[in-house]
Enzyme design. Structure first.
Site, PDB file in Angstrom:
ATOM      1  N   TYR A  12      49.223  47.617  57.125  1.00 10.82           N
ATOM      2  CA  TYR A  12      48.424  47.848  55.921  1.00 10.82           C
ATOM      3  C   TYR A  12      49.166  48.671  54.871  1.00 10.82           C
ATOM      4  O   TYR A  12      50.225  49.214  55.125  1.00 10.82           O
ATOM      5  CB  TYR A  12      47.052  48.413  56.232  1.00 10.82           C
ATOM      6  CG  TYR A  12      46.909  49.741  56.940  1.00 10.82           C
ATOM      7  CD1 TYR A  12      47.931  50.652  57.082  1.00 10.82           C
ATOM      8  CD2 TYR A  12      45.667  50.071  57.486  1.00 10.82           C
ATOM      9  CE1 TYR A  12      47.746  51.863  57.722  1.00 10.82           C
ATOM     10  CE2 TYR A  12      45.464  51.283  58.140  1.00 10.82           C
ATOM     11  CZ  TYR A  12      46.511  52.173  58.248  1.00 10.82           C
ATOM     12  OH  TYR A  12      46.307  53.369  58.879  1.00 10.82           O
ATOM     13  N   GLU A  13      48.606  48.683  53.669  1.00  8.20           N
ATOM     14  CA  GLU A  13      49.243  49.271  52.475  1.00  8.20           C
ATOM     15  C   GLU A  13      50.588  48.624  52.176  1.00  8.20           C
ATOM     16  O   GLU A  13      51.529  49.273  51.739  1.00  8.20           O
ATOM     17  CB  GLU A  13      49.397  50.783  52.622  1.00  8.20           C
ATOM     18  CG  GLU A  13      48.084  51.535  52.735  1.00  8.20           C
ATOM     19  CD  GLU A  13      47.118  51.235  51.599  1.00  8.20           C
ATOM     20  OE1 GLU A  13      47.577  50.853  50.500  1.00  8.20           O
ATOM     21  OE2 GLU A  13      45.900  51.350  51.805  1.00  8.20           O
ATOM     22  N   GLY A  14      50.656  47.323  52.365  1.00  8.39           N
ATOM     23  CA  GLY A  14      51.900  46.587  52.139  1.00  8.39           C
ATOM     24  C   GLY A  14      52.689  46.519  53.429  1.00  8.39           C
ATOM     25  O   GLY A  14      53.184  47.539  53.912  1.00  8.39           O
TER      26      GLY A  14
END
Length: 592
Positions: free
Chosen positions: A438-440
């Site tokens: 997550y978050e890229g």
């Protein structure tokens, strides 16, 4: 086993490896009192040990429950959050005009590691609130700040970040959530978002959602996305809570890890549409959202560090308790603790060294962000901003890769008991896995590093950083300390390999982009391991210069990292520069 924050390690990393002391001496932190740093971390460590760590396993086993659109967290969660906000922990680096303490982001970064190590599912909630604060403070109207910012800064309300949809994960431009402007200047928002962390919970009486949506006449792709503030409950003129907004948790995910953190499907529009308020300008939502995402990416990197340190502490304790086999050459009856076996020592050293390297990379990113906003000289601010941009994908990508590897090794040290849930080693392994996604995803971090950060200003930020690392290596070589072993040689070879790889990629980003992209992930690994090795060496040198009683411990740690991890830089160079054709052959191999 409980958790103890490694304050001495954290202070050495923060002050020397990450450069906080030098930045303070340069005047970039104004009249900030450096003596407060240790005191803040000590208190954070006590709170984590006494309140958060005991809830970690409870949260994992109990999870969360969704009933009639309302999420209930695990036993003890609301009370812990209340105590956490009353202690002022949510406000550590928040703006003073809105109830914050105004402390440096670097101090909050160290605290974030502590929250993540003691209870990563709990720490995830304020991590997103911090990102919401950044976006609102940077892009929100004065009216919205007046209503919402202080509540977010103090932690009385929490924030979420709502990007992802079923068809729009990493490709945010494909989102379909719609927003229509109303006569009163508000917007009605309809759509569904998935994977929304703490999208609903019972720890606060209001939640402030930041939602990406598309206006009817918006351009296609990311250029047509706007950002909206959508409160769970509307706020009356006197500040009290009003009607329930049309945004509800319609489902929760059953996950591999992070069981105590609600991951929600959020539905807007069942009752006419959620009322939202524009943040920034129409169709400029991605610019606003990146303010949130960059902070969140550093925070997720610190999650990797925290989980790694918790896994290491537990594995070390187990290795000293568990008896199995005999030390080579030992006679007599009885078994020895598995700590005596060289392979177990190797695993534990790898766990500790990699955690220390990831910690300093993250702290250095936070210091760079601080200087980019606090320095008086605009040129210094610009250089620091470029440094922060370069370090962010490594802080997120490299540190969470380490979090996963260290948690994996933690299970291995435990042996069969690591595969059994009761020891807790498996929970760290499960919890760590999402951090690389997550978050890229970490693949996206590597692409960002190669295509944007490396290429920025013709590579000027990279060359400046490598020059600083070279100066560290010279100090190691000049020390003539036999305890460093071949550290200087290994770091010098790694820097030379990283320099060659960087030049090779820089030439191909424009001329042969697929070749550059094929090598992006091993390049991030090469950069991270070289950077981490040099930073640990700088900390060892500082420990010796300061006359620390345990300076030899830090020298040995730096040596282990250089001789066992940074040494891989040459092989990673060859992977980047020689493997493009084998990657290009994937279609024939995988689809043939």
């Amino acid at each position: 086993m409980t958790y103890r924050a490694p304050i001495s390690d954290m202070l050495l990393s923060l002050n020397h490896g990450a450069g906080l002391k030098a930045a303070m001496e340069a005047g970039h932190y104004g009249d900030f009192d450096a003596d407060i740093v240790a005191a803040v971390l000590e208190e954070a460590g006590k709170f984590a040990t006494d309140v958060l760590a005991p809830l970690n396993k409870i949260g994992d086993e109990h999870g969360i429950k969704l009933d009639d659109g309302k999420v209930t967290t695990a036993p003890g969660w609301p009370d812990a959050y209340k105590r956490w906000t009353e202690g002022g922990w949510n406000a550590v680096s928040g703006p003073e005009d809105f109830g914050g303490q105004g402390l440096p982001l670097a101090i909050n970064a160290a605290c974030t590691e502590i929250w993540s190590a003691s209870n990563v599912a709990f720490g995830l909630c304020p991590l997103l609130t911090a990102s919401a604060i950044e976006a609102l403070d940077a892009h929100g109207s004065e009216e919205l700040k007046k209503i919402y910012l202080e509540k977010l800064v103090t932690g009385e309300w929490t924030g979420t970040m709502q990007l992802t949809e079923a068809q729009a994960g990493s490709d945010v431009g494909a989102l379909r959530t719609r927003a229509e402007k109303q006569a009163d200047g508000t917007y009605r928002i309809k759509g569904t978002k998935i994977f929304i962390t703490y999208g609903d919970h019972d720890m606060t009486d209001n939640i402030v959602h930041f939602v990406l949506a598309r206006l009817p006449d918006a351009p296609a792709g990311t250029k047509g996305i706007s950002l909206f503030l959508v409160p769970k409950f509307m706020v009356n003129a006197d500040g009290s809570l009003g009607q329930r907004n049309d945004i509800f948790a319609s489902g929760v995910e059953h996950k591999l890890g992070m069981h105590a953190s609600p991951t929600c499907t959020m539905t807007m529009g069942d009752h006419g549409g959620a009322i939202g308020f524009l943040i920034g300008e129409e169709n400029q939502g991605m610019r606003c959202m990146f303010t949130m995402m960059n902070q969140a990416r550093l925070g997720v990197g610190l999650e990797g560090v925290g989980v790694a340190d918790r896994a290491y502490q537990q594995a070390l304790a187990y290795a000293q308790e568990r008896k199995q086999g005999r030390a080579i050459g030992k006679t007599g009856d009885g078994s020895d603790a598995i700590f005596v076996h060289p392979d177990v020592k190797r695993m534990l050293m790898r766990m500790r060294a990699q955690t220390a390297a990831a910690r300093t990379i993250c702290y250095a990113t936070a210091v760079a962000i601080d200087v980019s906003t606090r320095a008086k000289d605009p040129n210094v601010r610009a250089e620091a901003a470029a440094r922060a941009a370069l370090l962010t994908p490594m802080a997120k990508g490299y540190s969470t890769d380490i979090g996963n590897e260290v948690a994996y090794l933690g299970v291995q040290v435990h042996g069969g008991m690591g595969f059994i849930e009761e020891t807790g080693a498996a929970q760290h392994y499960r919890d760590a896995r999402i951090t690389a996604i997550y978050e890229g995803t970490n693949g996206i971090q590597a692409i960002d590093l190669v295509t944007r950060k490396l290429a920025a200003n013709g590579g000027a930020s990279v060359w400046a950083l490598l020059s600083e690392l070279s100066a560290i290596v010279k100090q190691v070589e000049a020390s003539n300390d036999p305890a460093f072993g071949t550290t200087g040689v290994k770091l010098r070879e790694a820097l030379e390999a990283l320099t060659r790889t960087s030049k090779w990629l820089l030439e191909r980003v424009a001329s042969a982009p697929n070749e550059a992209l094929a090598g992006a992930t091993p390049y991030l690994q090469q950069f991270g391991s070289t950077l981490g090795g040099c930073m640990l060496a700088s900390e060892a040198l500082a420990a010796k210069a300061d006359g620390l009683a345990d300076a030899s411990r830090y020298v040995s740690l730096a040596r282990f990292f250089a001789e066992n991890i940074t040494v891989q830089a040459g092989a990673l160079e060859r992977t980047v520069t020689e493997s493009a054709e084998s990657v290009a052959a994937a279609d024939a191999v995988l689809l043939g």
